[in-house]
Write a protein that holds these residues in place. Structure first.
Motif, PDB file in Angstrom:
ATOM      1  N   GLY A 154      27.084  38.656  40.624  1.00  0.00           N
ATOM      2  CA  GLY A 154      27.798  39.757  39.998  1.00  0.00           C
ATOM      3  C   GLY A 154      28.370  39.288  38.676  1.00  0.00           C
ATOM      4  N   ILE A 155      28.300  40.135  37.662  1.00  0.00           N
ATOM      5  CA  ILE A 155      28.771  39.748  36.328  1.00  0.00           C
ATOM      6  C   ILE A 155      29.664  40.844  35.774  1.00  0.00           C
ATOM      7  N   PHE A 156      30.886  40.480  35.425  1.00  0.00           N
ATOM      8  CA  PHE A 156      31.761  41.376  34.684  1.00  0.00           C
ATOM      9  C   PHE A 156      31.583  41.081  33.199  1.00  0.00           C
ATOM     10  N   VAL A 157      31.260  42.104  32.420  1.00  0.00           N
ATOM     11  CA  VAL A 157      31.198  41.965  30.964  1.00  0.00           C
ATOM     12  C   VAL A 157      32.439  42.670  30.412  1.00  0.00           C
ATOM     13  N   THR A 158      33.361  41.897  29.856  1.00  0.00           N
ATOM     14  CA  THR A 158      34.670  42.398  29.458  1.00  0.00           C
ATOM     15  C   THR A 158      34.949  42.067  27.995  1.00  0.00           C
ATOM     16  N   LEU A 159      36.071  42.548  27.506  1.00  0.00           N
ATOM     17  CA  LEU A 159      36.518  42.168  26.165  1.00  0.00           C
ATOM     18  C   LEU A 159      37.435  40.954  26.221  1.00  0.00           C
ATOM     19  N   ASN A 160      38.351  40.944  27.194  1.00  0.00           N
ATOM     20  CA  ASN A 160      39.365  39.889  27.232  1.00  0.00           C
ATOM     21  C   ASN A 160      39.443  39.180  28.576  1.00  0.00           C
ATOM     22  N   GLY A 161      38.296  38.977  29.198  1.00  0.00           N
ATOM     23  CA  GLY A 161      38.258  38.163  30.398  1.00  0.00           C
ATOM     24  C   GLY A 161      38.924  38.809  31.593  1.00  0.00           C
ATOM     25  N   ALA A 162      39.409  37.963  32.517  1.00  0.00           N
ATOM     26  CA  ALA A 162      40.006  38.441  33.765  1.00  0.00           C
ATOM     27  C   ALA A 162      41.279  37.664  34.058  1.00  0.00           C
ATOM     28  N   SER A 163      42.180  38.279  34.782  1.00  0.00           N
ATOM     29  CA  SER A 163      43.454  37.643  35.110  1.00  0.00           C
ATOM     30  C   SER A 163      43.228  36.378  35.939  1.00  0.00           C
ATOM     31  N   THR A 190      30.988  33.874  51.189  1.00  0.00           N
ATOM     32  CA  THR A 190      29.675  34.540  51.184  1.00  0.00           C
ATOM     33  C   THR A 190      28.574  33.737  50.509  1.00  0.00           C
ATOM     34  N   ASN A 191      28.933  32.711  49.756  1.00  0.00           N
ATOM     35  CA  ASN A 191      28.001  31.938  48.920  1.00  0.00           C
ATOM     36  C   ASN A 191      27.426  32.781  47.784  1.00  0.00           C
ATOM     37  N   LYS A 192      28.022  33.942  47.518  1.00  0.00           N
ATOM     38  CA  LYS A 192      27.616  34.769  46.389  1.00  0.00           C
ATOM     39  C   LYS A 192      28.529  34.463  45.195  1.00  0.00           C
ATOM     40  N   ILE A 193      28.044  34.794  44.006  1.00  0.00           N
ATOM     41  CA  ILE A 193      28.700  34.369  42.770  1.00  0.00           C
ATOM     42  C   ILE A 193      29.114  35.575  41.940  1.00  0.00           C
ATOM     43  N   ILE A 194      30.333  35.538  41.425  1.00  0.00           N
ATOM     44  CA  ILE A 194      30.765  36.517  40.425  1.00  0.00           C
ATOM     45  C   ILE A 194      31.345  35.755  39.235  1.00  0.00           C
ATOM     46  N   VAL A 195      30.866  36.065  38.035  1.00  0.00           N
ATOM     47  CA  VAL A 195      31.371  35.411  36.831  1.00  0.00           C
ATOM     48  C   VAL A 195      31.829  36.467  35.829  1.00  0.00           C
ATOM     49  N   VAL A 196      32.552  36.018  34.828  1.00  0.00           N
ATOM     50  CA  VAL A 196      33.135  36.931  33.844  1.00  0.00           C
ATOM     51  C   VAL A 196      32.734  36.493  32.433  1.00  0.00           C
ATOM     52  N   LEU A 197      32.173  37.424  31.665  1.00  0.00           N
ATOM     53  CA  LEU A 197      31.903  37.202  30.248  1.00  0.00           C
ATOM     54  C   LEU A 197      32.966  37.946  29.441  1.00  0.00           C
ATOM     55  N   ASP A 198      33.433  37.337  28.348  1.00  0.00           N
ATOM     56  CA  ASP A 198      34.373  38.030  27.461  1.00  0.00           C
ATOM     57  C   ASP A 198      33.736  38.220  26.093  1.00  0.00           C
ATOM     58  N   ASN A 208      17.944  33.395  21.373  1.00  0.00           N
ATOM     59  CA  ASN A 208      17.171  33.216  22.605  1.00  0.00           C
ATOM     60  C   ASN A 208      17.781  32.117  23.471  1.00  0.00           C
ATOM     61  N   GLY A 209      17.835  32.360  24.770  1.00  0.00           N
ATOM     62  CA  GLY A 209      18.304  31.347  25.710  1.00  0.00           C
ATOM     63  C   GLY A 209      19.795  31.345  25.974  1.00  0.00           C
ATOM     64  N   THR A 210      20.595  31.928  25.058  1.00  0.00           N
ATOM     65  CA  THR A 210      22.042  31.774  25.164  1.00  0.00           C
ATOM     66  C   THR A 210      22.630  32.437  26.412  1.00  0.00           C
ATOM     67  N   LEU A 211      22.102  33.594  26.814  1.00  0.00           N
ATOM     68  CA  LEU A 211      22.640  34.260  28.006  1.00  0.00           C
ATOM     69  C   LEU A 211      22.469  33.367  29.228  1.00  0.00           C
ATOM     70  N   ILE A 212      21.286  32.790  29.379  1.00  0.00           N
ATOM     71  CA  ILE A 212      21.024  31.892  30.499  1.00  0.00           C
ATOM     72  C   ILE A 212      21.952  30.681  30.440  1.00  0.00           C
ATOM     73  N   GLU A 213      22.115  30.085  29.257  1.00  0.00           N
ATOM     74  CA  GLU A 213      22.937  28.880  29.112  1.00  0.00           C
ATOM     75  C   GLU A 213      24.386  29.143  29.499  1.00  0.00           C
ATOM     76  N   ILE A 214      24.945  30.258  29.040  1.00  0.00           N
ATOM     77  CA  ILE A 214      26.338  30.566  29.351  1.00  0.00           C
ATOM     78  C   ILE A 214      26.516  30.867  30.827  1.00  0.00           C
ATOM     79  N   LEU A 215      25.592  31.624  31.425  1.00  0.00           N
ATOM     80  CA  LEU A 215      25.693  31.923  32.853  1.00  0.00           C
ATOM     81  C   LEU A 215      25.607  30.645  33.688  1.00  0.00           C
ATOM     82  N   ILE A 216      24.732  29.719  33.316  1.00  0.00           N
ATOM     83  CA  ILE A 216      24.624  28.444  34.032  1.00  0.00           C
ATOM     84  C   ILE A 216      25.970  27.729  34.034  1.00  0.00           C
TER      85      ILE A 216
END
Length: 253
Positions: A154-163, A190-198, A208-216
């Motif tokens: 799961g990926i949250f795409v936000t402006l200012n991250g998460a608390s 659950t062994n499931k992953i949620i990350v946050v992009l700001d 090219n490649g940057t989305l994968i690199e940041i998610l990793i």
């Protein structure tokens, strides 16, 4: 002579034979995400919005739609994408649900530490000025556990991250709370992953490649819990060492 597309196809088939977590997968990440040229224009518009001190309700609404366009173009650029959906189900509204079934998507999953049976990715776009609240994070946890059982990321795409997440240019975080705490507990259960992009992450994703690199990096940090924000995509190496070891790293003996 092979075309560029044929060469890339051959590389992806070779990547499929590598084990998850192999450093070679990270090196070849540029073949798994192709940045859309329209991102430059949309990200410039988003930057203008983020610099507004008091946006009007209409500007905020427009920013929400703009962020959804950016999110769509980002994940449309993933190799092997075959299924992309945004819909209201019998229960929740899904901003974006993406997946695939071929070798390209299998390599994407392997690179992002996802099991094949949990190969779907669900994305939520939040254009609010304030950091993401715990109740919104809890909602996505519930969706992934009870509704979208095949979603491993799961990926949250936000402006200012998460608390509760480390802030940029801050000292190392020693305690966890709010969304960060929920992220850790959800992953442990659950062994499931949620990350946050700001927004700072988003502004890097025109190459090219940057989305994968940041998610990793964000996924790996969920296990490491470094207490530091994710390093920029252009920093090929992540060096987090005490001073006496950092000196040795940068010296040639």
């Amino acid at each position: 002579m092979e075309s560029n597309d044929e060469l890339v196809d051959g590389m992806i088939k070779a990547m499929e034979r590598l084990k998850s977590g192999d450093p070679a997968l990270n090196t070849l990440a540029s073949y798994l995400y192709k940045a859309d040229h329209r991102l430059y224009e949309y990200l410039d518009k988003l930057k203008i919005y983020t610099e507004l001190e008091k946006p009007t309700p209409q500007q905020t609404q427009d920013a929400g739609k703009l962020l959804e366009k950016i999110v769509f173009l980002l994940f449309k650029g993933l190799e092997g994408l075959q299924s992309v959906k945004s819909f209201q189900s019998a229960g929740p509204q899904y901003d974006l649900l993406v997946s695939g079934d071929d070798i390209g998507w299998k390599v994407v999953c392997k690179t992002l530490y996802l099991e094949w049976e949990n190969r779907d990715i669900v994305i939520e776009a939040k254009a609010t000025k304030s950091p993401l609240e715990d109740k919104q994070f809890a909602r996505l946890c519930s969706i992934m556990e009870h509704n979208l059982r095949g979603a491993g990321l799961g990926i949250f795409v936000t402006l200012n991250g998460a608390s509760g997440f480390p802030k940029r240019d801050s000292t190392r975080q020693r305690a966890v709370s709010d969304c960060r705490l929920r992220q850790i507990i959800f992953h442990a259960r659950t062994n499931k992953i949620i990350v946050v992009l700001d927004k700072e992450d988003l502004f890097q994703l025109t190459k090219n490649g940057t989305l994968i690199e940041i998610l990793i990096r964000k996924i790996r940090d969920l296990s490491e819990l470094s207490g530091l924000p994710t390093t920029p995509a252009e920093q090929f190496q992540e060096i987090d060492l005490p001073t006496h070891l950092k000196m040795l790293y940068h010296s040639n003996g």
